[in-house]
Design a protein around this motif. Structure first.
Motif, PDB file in Angstrom:
ATOM      1  N   ALA A 187      38.114  54.397 -45.988  1.00 13.77           N
ATOM      2  CA  ALA A 187      37.901  53.013 -45.758  1.00 13.77           C
ATOM      3  C   ALA A 187      39.023  53.045 -46.063  1.00 13.77           C
ATOM      4  O   ALA A 187      39.248  51.436 -44.545  1.00 13.77           O
ATOM      5  CB  ALA A 187      37.363  52.647 -47.448  1.00 13.77           C
TER       6      ALA A 187
ATOM      7  N   ILE B  74      36.946  39.281 -52.617  1.00 17.08           N
ATOM      8  CA  ILE B  74      35.673  39.699 -52.956  1.00 17.08           C
ATOM      9  C   ILE B  74      35.694  38.440 -52.224  1.00 17.08           C
ATOM     10  O   ILE B  74      34.475  38.630 -50.849  1.00 17.08           O
ATOM     11  CB  ILE B  74      35.570  40.122 -53.911  1.00 17.08           C
ATOM     12  CG1 ILE B  74      35.548  40.959 -54.371  1.00 17.08           C
ATOM     13  CG2 ILE B  74      33.683  39.563 -54.287  1.00 17.08           C
ATOM     14  CD1 ILE B  74      35.239  41.406 -55.436  1.00 17.08           C
TER      15      ILE B  74
ATOM     16  N   GLY C 256      35.259  38.712 -48.113  1.00 19.98           N
ATOM     17  CA  GLY C 256      34.834  39.904 -47.362  1.00 19.98           C
ATOM     18  C   GLY C 256      35.509  40.752 -47.000  1.00 19.98           C
ATOM     19  O   GLY C 256      35.425  41.680 -46.048  1.00 19.98           O
ATOM     20  N   ASP C 257      36.949  40.426 -47.001  1.00 19.42           N
ATOM     21  CA  ASP C 257      38.282  42.024 -47.531  1.00 19.42           C
ATOM     22  C   ASP C 257      37.682  43.015 -48.707  1.00 19.42           C
ATOM     23  O   ASP C 257      38.151  44.244 -47.872  1.00 19.42           O
ATOM     24  CB  ASP C 257      39.752  41.391 -47.581  1.00 19.42           C
ATOM     25  CG  ASP C 257      39.807  40.324 -46.527  1.00 19.42           C
ATOM     26  OD1 ASP C 257      39.613  40.822 -45.243  1.00 19.42           O
ATOM     27  OD2 ASP C 257      39.740  39.125 -46.927  1.00 19.42           O
ATOM     28  N   LEU C 258      36.665  42.688 -49.213  1.00 21.32           N
ATOM     29  CA  LEU C 258      36.839  43.874 -50.762  1.00 21.32           C
ATOM     30  C   LEU C 258      35.216  43.931 -50.741  1.00 21.32           C
ATOM     31  O   LEU C 258      34.694  42.644 -51.205  1.00 21.32           O
ATOM     32  CB  LEU C 258      37.554  43.482 -51.607  1.00 21.32           C
ATOM     33  CG  LEU C 258      37.448  44.194 -53.495  1.00 21.32           C
ATOM     34  CD1 LEU C 258      38.220  45.796 -51.783  1.00 21.32           C
ATOM     35  CD2 LEU C 258      38.028  44.227 -53.897  1.00 21.32           C
ATOM     36  N   PRO C 259      34.510  45.227 -50.776  1.00 29.49           N
ATOM     37  CA  PRO C 259      33.544  45.073 -50.895  1.00 29.49           C
ATOM     38  C   PRO C 259      32.777  44.442 -52.618  1.00 29.49           C
ATOM     39  O   PRO C 259      33.587  45.359 -53.038  1.00 29.49           O
ATOM     40  CB  PRO C 259      32.979  46.199 -50.899  1.00 29.49           C
ATOM     41  CG  PRO C 259      33.828  46.337 -50.250  1.00 29.49           C
ATOM     42  CD  PRO C 259      35.276  46.142 -50.528  1.00 29.49           C
ATOM     43  N   ARG C 260      32.254  43.669 -52.628  1.00 31.59           N
ATOM     44  CA  ARG C 260      31.904  43.667 -54.248  1.00 31.59           C
ATOM     45  C   ARG C 260      31.846  44.392 -55.489  1.00 31.59           C
ATOM     46  O   ARG C 260      31.626  44.355 -55.880  1.00 31.59           O
ATOM     47  CB  ARG C 260      30.845  42.282 -54.426  1.00 31.59           C
ATOM     48  CG  ARG C 260      30.838  40.970 -53.821  1.00 31.59           C
ATOM     49  CD  ARG C 260      29.083  40.479 -54.900  1.00 31.59           C
ATOM     50  NE  ARG C 260      29.525  39.122 -53.747  1.00 31.59           N
ATOM     51  CZ  ARG C 260      28.994  38.196 -53.077  1.00 31.59           C
ATOM     52  NH1 ARG C 260      28.612  39.368 -52.428  1.00 31.59           N
ATOM     53  NH2 ARG C 260      29.506  37.364 -51.877  1.00 31.59           N
ATOM     54  N   SER C 261      31.158  45.774 -54.788  1.00 27.90           N
ATOM     55  CA  SER C 261      30.731  46.751 -55.594  1.00 27.90           C
ATOM     56  C   SER C 261      32.472  48.156 -56.111  1.00 27.90           C
ATOM     57  O   SER C 261      31.914  48.240 -56.882  1.00 27.90           O
ATOM     58  CB  SER C 261      30.248  48.266 -54.314  1.00 27.90           C
ATOM     59  OG  SER C 261      30.881  48.060 -53.349  1.00 27.90           O
ATOM     60  N   ALA C 262      33.154  47.074 -55.101  1.00 28.75           N
ATOM     61  CA  ALA C 262      34.523  47.470 -56.074  1.00 28.75           C
ATOM     62  C   ALA C 262      34.725  46.834 -57.923  1.00 28.75           C
ATOM     63  O   ALA C 262      35.465  47.585 -58.003  1.00 28.75           O
ATOM     64  CB  ALA C 262      35.831  47.098 -55.382  1.00 28.75           C
TER      65      ALA C 262
ATOM     66  N   TYR D 297      41.097  51.148 -52.669  1.00 30.08           N
ATOM     67  CA  TYR D 297      39.680  50.343 -52.191  1.00 30.08           C
ATOM     68  C   TYR D 297      40.546  48.353 -52.125  1.00 30.08           C
ATOM     69  O   TYR D 297      40.832  48.199 -50.940  1.00 30.08           O
ATOM     70  CB  TYR D 297      38.578  49.787 -52.440  1.00 30.08           C
ATOM     71  CG  TYR D 297      38.325  50.920 -52.902  1.00 30.08           C
ATOM     72  CD1 TYR D 297      37.083  51.229 -52.101  1.00 30.08           C
ATOM     73  CD2 TYR D 297      37.868  51.938 -54.245  1.00 30.08           C
ATOM     74  CE1 TYR D 297      35.792  52.940 -52.290  1.00 30.08           C
ATOM     75  CE2 TYR D 297      37.190  53.472 -54.479  1.00 30.08           C
ATOM     76  CZ  TYR D 297      36.810  53.278 -53.742  1.00 30.08           C
ATOM     77  OH  TYR D 297      35.140  54.244 -53.647  1.00 30.08           O
TER      78      TYR D 297
ATOM     79  N   ALA E 253      41.773  46.432 -48.664  1.00 32.76           N
ATOM     80  CA  ALA E 253      41.665  45.438 -48.419  1.00 32.76           C
ATOM     81  C   ALA E 253      42.192  44.176 -47.997  1.00 32.76           C
ATOM     82  O   ALA E 253      42.395  43.337 -47.199  1.00 32.76           O
ATOM     83  CB  ALA E 253      40.989  44.968 -49.785  1.00 32.76           C
TER      84      ALA E 253
END
Length: 439
Positions: free
Chosen positions: A57, A121, A124-130, A139, A143
């Motif tokens: 990542a 988030i 769109g730079d960091l996945p929501r799952s983070a 992570y 991002a």
């Protein structure tokens, strides 16, 4: 352009063409945005940053550059898609301001990291799952680097002054910036040529485009705020190896004459000769350098390593007397703020660009170019076919991968003060144009 009426800039034809492909995405995007906060809150809490290192990542976070040119067949559609996406973000409240009480970087635990995660988030730079936590883990590091790369900032993962200010530009202002730049991109939507060179002034970089793909990208140095590079469309007709440099009248008056008053050896030390209207050389000591006006003479610097254009000058037709060129001061390409010239454009790795420009001109391979430069003789080369060149001012664009790029509005042409980040923070600038003038 009114933000409320931003959608009105789309032509009916363009809207109908893109509606089928993006309509569903827009509806889905709105629904997703409405539930974004719930998803963030309910996501698994992250543990300490040091047990979550995700090397893959981190490596891929900054891969936001593609070989899609800013100006290509789908450019207007791509930025239209970005506008729809940002309209959804704005409609759902935008993103939070990040209020950092300390420098935020990997390893830090701070409540402000929760705001940072939410901000990244939503864009769109960091996945929501983070998820949301106070830990600045790998992570978040990836991002932040992705965000920095999208904004033309050094991708170091640290929330420094410029990164924080760019991050805290509100979503509605970014939306307006996209709408402003849609008009600029639409204006360049025609046939730009099989091969062309694009200089994007606010991004301070150059694309050499061939068959709608980026063949080369070059870091550039462009005009100062008070000596701006012009917007222009022209054609490159000549590459000069080992060029003479002739000082523009403005440089002579503003810079060289004051330097000669301080140091009478300046011209001699820098191999600059005075030439009269008959082609005769004039000795500098015969000139009254304290006169009100500069002498009506040509100030011409010999070819060589200290020449202001170093190895190469690239000529194209224009009324502004600007050109592209090499420079002996290569270290300036490493600066964040590369707005240092009097309007001309310095090109990093200019010999790569020269090779590309001359590849259809018989007898001018890379090895021949290098040999000619080593010989040190002034050598003008006419291109077999002139190559279009465009100096443009684009501060926001997007590619088909939906990676949205923003740049500082360095010349303050976007109509919003918050977008001129480097201008407003204050840039320490020298009194002399070190792009064209040797020291």
């Amino acid at each position: 352009m009114s933000r409320k009426n931003g959608i009105d800039v789309f032509s009916r034809r363009a809207f109908l063409r893109t509606a089928a492909t993006i309509g569903a995405a827009a509806v889905a995007g709105k629904a997703a945005a409405q539930s974004a906060i719930d998803e963030i809150i309910n996501a698994p809490r992250r543990g300490n940053w040091d047990d979550q290192f995700d090397a893959k990542a981190s490596r891929t976070a900054t891969a936001v550059v593609s070989n899609n040119p800013i100006f290509g067949p789908g450019s207007a559609g791509h930025i239209q898609q970005a506008i729809f996406d940002y309209q959804n973000i704005v409609a759902n409240g935008g993103w939070p301001q990040v209020n950092a009480g300390q420098k935020l970087e990997i390893g830090v635990s701070d409540p402000a990291v929760q705001q940072l995660r939410q901000r990244l988030i939503i864009s769109g730079d960091l996945p929501r799952s983070a998820g949301i936590s106070s830990s600045f883990d790998s992570y978040v590091d990836g991002a932040v680097k992705r965000f920095q790369a999208r904004h033309g900032l050094p991708a170091d993962g640290v929330l420094g002054e410029y990164t924080l200010k760019a991050m805290n530009v509100p979503a509605d202002i970014r939306l307006a910036q996209l709408q402003t730049n849609l008009v600029r991109i639409q204006a360049m939507s025609g046939d730009l040529g099989r091969r062309f060179v694009m200089v994007n002034i606010p991004a301070a970089y150059i694309e050499a485009v061939e068959n709608n793909r980026v063949a080369l990208r070059h870091t550039a140095i462009v005009g100062k705020i008070d000596r701006q590079s012009p917007i222009l469309n022209s054609k490159i007709y000549e590459v000069i190896l080992n060029p003479y440099w002739t000082a523009p009248r403005s440089i002579v008056q503003k810079d060289i004459v004051p330097l000669m008053r301080k140091d009478p050896t300046y011209l001699t030390r820098n191999a600059i000769r005075l030439i009269d209207g008959n082609g005769n050389e004039v000795a500098p000591e015969t000139i009254d350098w304290n006169a009100e006006k500069a002498p009506d003479l040509m100030f011409r610097q010999d070819p060589g390593k200290i020449n202001a254009m170093s190895s190469t000058k690239i000529n194209f037709h224009n009324e502004h007397a600007v050109y592209m060129h090499d420079t002996p001061q290569q270290g300036l390409f490493n600066k964040l703020m590369r707005f240092e010239s009097s309007g001309c454009v310095r090109v990093q790795n200019v010999r790569d660009l020269s090779t590309w420009l001359l590849k259809e001109t018989p007898g001018w391979s890379r090895s021949q170019i290098e040999a000619t430069i080593r010989a040190g003789n002034n050598t003008p080369i006419k291109l077999a076919e002139e190559v279009p060149v465009y100096f443009v001012y684009v501060t926001a664009w997007s590619a088909k991968d939906r990676v949205v790029q923003f740049r500082d509005d360095i010349y303050q042409r976007d109509g919003e003060e918050q977008l001129a980040l480097q201008t407003n923070i204050g840039v320490e600038r020298g009194p002399v144009d070190d792009d064209a003038l040797p020291q």
